[in-house]
Structures are given as C-alpha cells and as structure tokens.
Design an enzyme around this catalytic site. Structure first.
Site, short mmCIF file in Angstrom:
data_model
loop_
_atom_site.label_atom_id
_atom_site.label_comp_id
_atom_site.label_asym_id
_atom_site.label_seq_id
_atom_site.Cartn_x
_atom_site.Cartn_y
_atom_site.Cartn_z
N SER A 242 0.75 -1.24 0.09
CA SER A 242 0.01 -0.05 0.02
C SER A 242 0.95 1.07 0.12
CB SER A 242 -0.83 -0.07 1.20
OG SER A 242 -0.15 0.21 2.24
N LYS A 243 0.23 2.51 -0.14
CA LYS A 243 1.10 3.81 0.05
C LYS A 243 1.83 3.86 1.12
CE LYS A 243 -0.24 6.66 -3.44
NZ LYS A 243 -1.63 7.01 -4.19
N ARG A 244 1.25 3.19 2.11
CA ARG A 244 2.02 3.51 3.69
C ARG A 244 3.25 2.71 3.56
NH1 ARG A 244 1.06 0.28 7.85
NH2 ARG A 244 -0.52 -0.99 6.54
N HIS A 245 3.15 1.55 2.64
CA HIS A 245 4.27 0.78 2.69
C HIS A 245 5.30 1.16 1.66
CE1 HIS A 245 1.24 -2.90 3.89
NE2 HIS A 245 1.95 -2.52 4.92
N GLY A 246 5.08 2.05 0.76
CA GLY A 246 6.05 2.14 -0.22
C GLY A 246 5.53 2.09 -1.52
#
Ligand code: GLU
Length: 473
Positions: A242-246
């Site tokens: 996800s975005k949070r993960h990169g």
C-alpha cells in the site's frame, strides 16, 4: 550469428513509475545487460484518457533518475494501431479469428444464465462456426480468437516453472472490439513480435495473460518469447503493497533522498538474490543476474533496510558524484530551490563539506538538514539545545576561541584541532566543554557534523564571525 537477446519494459502510463514497475524495469535491464542484449521501452498508451504526455514523461523521468536506459526510441503502442488491425485482418483471412456479432445485451444475458447455473462466465462460442451470411444488419462485430476447445496450454515460465492452463478455461478472447480498437492482449503480442523481443519479464499478475497470448502467437505461427513472471512486492506485514508501505512512484523515493544506485541495489534484492550478498555494485549485479535465482514468493518491502543501504551508498559515493545527486534531489524537492542556488554559487564549499556530512546522513534529506549550517545567515538563530549550551561560561570560552583560532596560520582540520585541544588543556576543561559551544556558535544547533569539518567548510572569516557573534563582548 548468435540470436539477439532482447527484453522490454512495457509500462502503462499511470502518472508515475510505480516501485513495482521500477523493479520490473530493473530486472529486464539486468537480464539484457547480463546477456549482452538490449532492453526496449514500449509505452502501453492505448488508454487515451490516462496516457497524457505528463504521465508518459513521469515514466521516462523515473527510469532516467534510476539510470535505467533503454535501446532506441520508446515505442508507442497506440502509434501501432494500424499494424494491430493489419494482423487482425490476417487472422480473419487465415481463419484464426472470426467475427462475433453478439450484442452487449446478449452477452450479458449469457453471463447471467451461466452465473445462475453456477458456471464460470465464458463466451459460449455462438458465432464461432456460424456462417457470416447470418450476420445481423447494423451490428458491428467484435473479432475473437478461435482458441482450441480442448487440450492445454503450457507456459514454461522461467520463474514460476511449468504452468498448465486447460484450454476449455481460455475463452475465445476478443482481439478487436466492435469499435475497431485492438485489445491489449493482441497489441502486446504483435508489438513483442515486431520488436523482436526474445525475453519477457513482468509481474506475475500477467501470468494468465501469458497463456492467452501464447494462443495468439500459435495462431500466427510466431516464435514465442521466453517468459518470466516475477512475484509482486508486498508490504513488510505480507499484505499487498500500500502507499504507507512504499507503493509510491520513483519520484517519491527521489524526494525521500535516496540515491539511484541504492535504489537499484535494494530493488534487485526484492525478489532476486546472489548468495548472501546484500550490497552489490551495478557491475556485480549485471555479472550475477539470472532468472534462475529469482524467488517464487512475494518479497517484502522494508523501508528500514532501504534506509540503511542508502546510508552505505551515501558514504561510499565519491564527493563529486554525491554532489550531483544532491543537486538533482534539491531540484525536485519542495523548498530545494534556494538551497540549490546557494550550492551552485558555493560549489567548492559544498563539495568540501561533503566528506563530513555524508558520514552521518542516511538520506539526502538528512544530509541537507545537517548541511544547513553552511547557508544559514549570520547572526545564526539558535535551536533550543544550542541556546542551552551557550550559557555565560560558554560565551567566555568563545571569546577566547575567536582569538586563538584566528591565530592559527593554516585553516586546516589538524592545526585547528591542535589549537582547540591545547586551549581545553590549558583551561583544564574537558574537550566537550569547548567543542559544544563551538558547535552551537558555528551551526546554531546542538548536533552537527564534526566540528573541525565545520570550521574548514565555513572557512576562516565566516567561522570567526559566527564565533564572535555568540562570544561575550
Ligand atoms: N502494460 C502492462 C503493465 O503496465 C505490462 C504488460 C506486459 O509487460 O506485458 O502492467
């Protein structure tokens, strides 16, 4: 003559070079380089709404930043639409494809009936063997591939191994829509064939497509390229990235201050390994890369690892090269422009400060922050820690130091250090008692790069000026 070795990267413009796409590009690039071949770039821009010039530019910009080059001009898939139509005509003429006059309503009804009967939705072949003279008036046909009804299609995947698809599960897929636009599935095959692609490396979300594409190749009597489907990248918790993960674009990594060489090394290790090697130069990766050592399970994206690796690359990169990347970073980051201007006007100072700066910074963001003493203006504003350090005793020490340091004949780290140490000894002070006020005065901060590096980078006049600004009059 040995057969040419040709890979390709075939992104669809989405507005940025997604990190998964960047890794796919890297694997294709490494594979081509390892085999003395070429990597081509094809922009899959048939979705006209998404394929703006900005979106295409963003892809090119991402690849360029990562220093992943391609051979020849980028190929526009949309630009080849006439050729796609020509191949469809060829397939119609040979009987490899047929016209399907089923209307959207009919197809919907067919699918609903299948669903109601608990069957998977499939085209039922209603126009497969029907005489074209039965074609209804005023209905533009879609063109479908006449796929084999039984048997199986086997993909010998370089990463996934042997993958078997029963042909009964593969529809008579549409190769051209009723509005005359060729489908993605057809375009990919025609383009890969015409571009002479010998090796396809892409995400394993395309694995099922490869069976369908193989059927198209076979119907045209074309050589099927070698295929490799690489597992997707997951987040550190094993969930989809996800975005949070990169799951960000390459430009976001540039803005986070990572170096392209570190990114390449990190991305290569996401799914591929060479023994226990973690740090590999690009030359080593080219030498060692092979699809045989690409893993089958998804790899996990880990920011901490990337950051540590980047710290290594910051230290290992020579100063002139690092300065170049620093400028690129500043040119792209919010608020970077005035700093970039300062560096351009004071290049020698910036370069001189880099050895001290790069030892401590994991990213160019950190490096910029710890370099900020260079361009801050006198009298410096003090952070809380510096304020605390600069008590009355400290300001007295600074008064002495201004005079002593001004007397040092050569403004180099060694004589400066000797002078500061001699002063501390003469006053029976611990070195920190002297170095801390010096740091606070020179940088306005409680922490900074090594104090002698700072003195040298600032030069005599600026250093004495800053020390005097804070010294007790
Ligand atoms: N355009 C496709 C994508 O961006 C890749 C197609 C392919 O590599 O065959 O996912």
């Amino acid at each position: 003559m040995a057969e040419e070795f040709v890979t390709r990267f075939a992104p669809s413009p989405t507005g940025y070079l997604h990190i998964g796409g960047a890794r796919t590009a890297l694997f294709n690039w490494l594979l081509a380089k390892h085999n003395g071949g070429k990597m081509l770039l094809r922009i899959e821009d048939t979705d006209r709404a998404r394929s703006t010039q900005d979106a295409v530019d963003a892809l090119i910009d991402g690849l360029t930043w990562l220093e992943l080059d391609w051979d020849g001009e980028p190929v526009s898939q949309f630009g080849r639409v006439e050729r796609h139509r020509e191949v469809v005509d060829q397939m119609l003429a040979s009987g490899a494809a047929y016209r399907c006059y089923a209307t959207a309503e009919e197809l919907n009804q067919m699918r609903e009936e299948q669903r109601a009967a608990g069957l998977p939705p499939r085209y039922d072949g209603r126009w497969r063997d029907r005489d074209p003279s039965e074609a209804p008036d005023g209905v533009a046909p879609a063109i479908r591939l006449k796929s084999p009804l039984d048997g199986e299609t086997v993909v010998e995947d370089e990463v996934q191994g042997r993958v078997v698809f029963p042909n009964k599960d593969l529809d008579d897929l549409v190769i051209m829509r009723s509005d005359g636009t060729p489908t993605y599935m057809l375009a990919v095959v025609v383009d890969d064939h015409d571009m002479g692609v010998t090796h396809i490396v892409r995400g394993d979300d395309h694995l099922t497509n490869s069976a369908k594409q193989k059927l198209i190749y076979q119907s045209l009597g074309w050589t099927i390229p070698s295929m490799a489907h690489i597992p997707l990248i997951h987040g550190p918790d094993g969930a989809k990235l996800s975005k949070r993960h990169g799951a960000l674009g390459a430009e976001a990594y540039r803005e986070m201050g990572y170096l392209p060489a570190a990114m390449r090394n990190y991305l290569a290790r996401l799914g591929w390994s060479h023994g226990d090697e973690e740090i590999m130069s690009t030359e080593d990766m080219i030498k060692w890369f092979g699809l045989g050592s690409v893993g089958k399970s998804p790899s996990r994206f880990d920011f901490k690892k990337l950051e540590n690796l980047n710290g290594h690359y910051m230290r290992a990169t020579d100063d002139a090269e690092l300065l170049k990347h620093w400028k690129v970073y500043l040119a792209h980051v919010d608020g970077g422009k005035p700093i970039l201007d300062w560096i351009l006007a004071n290049e020698a100072i910036a370069l001189g400060a880099l050895p001290g700066l790069k030892e401590r910074a994991k990213t160019l963001v950190e490096l910029t922050e710890s370099a900020s003493y260079l361009w801050r203006q006198r009298p410096l504003d003090l952070d809380e820690k510096a304020e605390k350090i600069l008590d009355e005793d400290a300001r007295n020490i600074l008064r002495d130091l201004a005079e002593i340091l001004n007397g040092v004949s050569e403004w180099n780290a060694e004589p400066l250090e000797t002078a500061v140490k001699a002063y501390a000894e003469s006053k029976e002070l611990k070195l920190g008692k002297v170095a801390q006020p010096l740091r606070a005065a020179l940088t306005g901060r409680g922490t900074s790069p090594g104090i002698y590096d700072v003195l040298v980078a600032l030069g005599r006049e600026e250093s004495i000026g800053r020390i005097s600004d804070q010294a007790r009059g």
